[in-house]
Design a protein around this motif. Structure first.
Motif, PDB file in Angstrom:
ATOM      1  N   GLY A  13      16.456 -58.823 -19.450  1.00  0.00           N
ATOM      2  CA  GLY A  13      16.184 -59.779 -20.525  1.00  0.00           C
ATOM      3  C   GLY A  13      16.312 -61.225 -20.080  1.00  0.00           C
ATOM      4  O   GLY A  13      16.067 -62.129 -20.867  1.00  0.00           O
ATOM      5  N   LYS A  14      16.734 -61.433 -18.819  1.00  0.00           N
ATOM      6  CA  LYS A  14      16.920 -62.791 -18.301  1.00  0.00           C
ATOM      7  C   LYS A  14      16.147 -62.944 -16.999  1.00  0.00           C
ATOM      8  O   LYS A  14      15.724 -61.968 -16.399  1.00  0.00           O
ATOM      9  N   PHE A  15      16.016 -64.193 -16.562  1.00  0.00           N
ATOM     10  CA  PHE A  15      15.361 -64.492 -15.289  1.00  0.00           C
ATOM     11  C   PHE A  15      16.444 -64.997 -14.338  1.00  0.00           C
ATOM     12  O   PHE A  15      16.966 -66.101 -14.491  1.00  0.00           O
ATOM     13  N   GLU A  16      16.815 -64.161 -13.375  1.00  0.00           N
ATOM     14  CA  GLU A  16      17.958 -64.423 -12.497  1.00  0.00           C
ATOM     15  C   GLU A  16      17.869 -65.742 -11.724  1.00  0.00           C
ATOM     16  O   GLU A  16      18.861 -66.476 -11.669  1.00  0.00           O
ATOM     17  N   ALA A  34      17.035 -66.789 -23.561  1.00  0.00           N
ATOM     18  CA  ALA A  34      18.125 -65.847 -23.289  1.00  0.00           C
ATOM     19  C   ALA A  34      18.805 -66.176 -21.960  1.00  0.00           C
ATOM     20  O   ALA A  34      20.023 -66.072 -21.825  1.00  0.00           O
ATOM     21  N   THR A  35      18.023 -66.600 -20.977  1.00  0.00           N
ATOM     22  CA  THR A  35      18.578 -66.987 -19.682  1.00  0.00           C
ATOM     23  C   THR A  35      19.452 -68.229 -19.830  1.00  0.00           C
ATOM     24  O   THR A  35      20.530 -68.310 -19.238  1.00  0.00           O
ATOM     25  N   ARG A  39      23.772 -73.284 -24.527  1.00  0.00           N
ATOM     26  CA  ARG A  39      23.461 -72.744 -25.850  1.00  0.00           C
ATOM     27  C   ARG A  39      22.866 -73.787 -26.799  1.00  0.00           C
ATOM     28  O   ARG A  39      22.314 -73.433 -27.826  1.00  0.00           O
ATOM     29  N   ASN A  40      22.992 -75.060 -26.476  1.00  0.00           N
ATOM     30  CA  ASN A  40      22.449 -76.119 -27.324  1.00  0.00           C
ATOM     31  C   ASN A  40      21.002 -76.383 -26.877  1.00  0.00           C
ATOM     32  O   ASN A  40      20.722 -77.293 -26.126  1.00  0.00           O
TER      33      ASN A  40
END
Length: 173
Positions: free
Chosen positions: A99-102, A147-148, A155-156
């Motif tokens: 779900g994320k891009f490492e 999500a990444t 988070r902002n």
């Protein structure tokens, strides 16, 4: 030999014509001082100018909220660019089942480690980041990038848009 009155006047006139004129700098300096004051008074620091490239066409919005200064992620049709450096491509990101891009997450964590410590308010909200996403990118890609960012404690999240004037016509008609 005695000169006539007319000869004296002609000699004085020729003397005035042969003088080299001097440049008076005082009015010029006054103009520049006024120009500097005008520029200082009218200079506005409330607006942050986000640098976009020609590959990103931002969506339009009537939002009045101004962006804060933060880290910028640019997402165009092919690449993901963080703080001016290419992190990866859209194809690489969509090829991962996670779900994320490492690579983006690693770079965000590295930049967070170099940044000063967060205040109490920033700890609650998370670090600030602005996403400049092309209006044509699918929601699935945007969701993965967001999500990444959240996984890296950014988070902002703010989405950059182009401002347009609100119309007076009601929606849907």
């Amino acid at each position: 030999m005695k000169k006539s009155h007319r000869a004296k006047r002609m000699e004085q006139h020729r003397g005035r014509l042969n003088l080299v004129p001097k440049l008076n700098l005082v009015p010029l300096i006054d103009c520049f001082v006024l120009l500097i004051f005008f520029l200082l008074i009218n200079y506005s620091t409330d607006v942050e100018i986000l640098q976009t490239d020609k590959t990103v066409k931002l969506p339009l919005s009537i939002s009045e909220t101004l962006p804060e200064e933060s880290l910028v992620v640019v997402v165009n049709a092919n690449d993901i660019i963080l703080a001016g450096q290419r992190v990866g491509s859209i194809q690489e990101m969509m090829a991962t089942t996670n779900g994320k891009f490492e690579p983006l997450e690693n770079e965000l964590k590295y930049l967070a480690s170099k940044a000063p410590p967060l205040s109490e308010a920033e700890k609650k909200e998370g670090r600030a980041i602005t996403i400049l996403g092309d209006q044509a990118i699918p929601y699935e890609q945007l969701k993965k990038i967001m999500a990444t960012c959240v996984a890296a404690d950014y988070r902002n999240i703010a989405l950059a848009v182009m401002h347009k004037e609100a119309s007076n016509t009601p929606a849907g008609g």
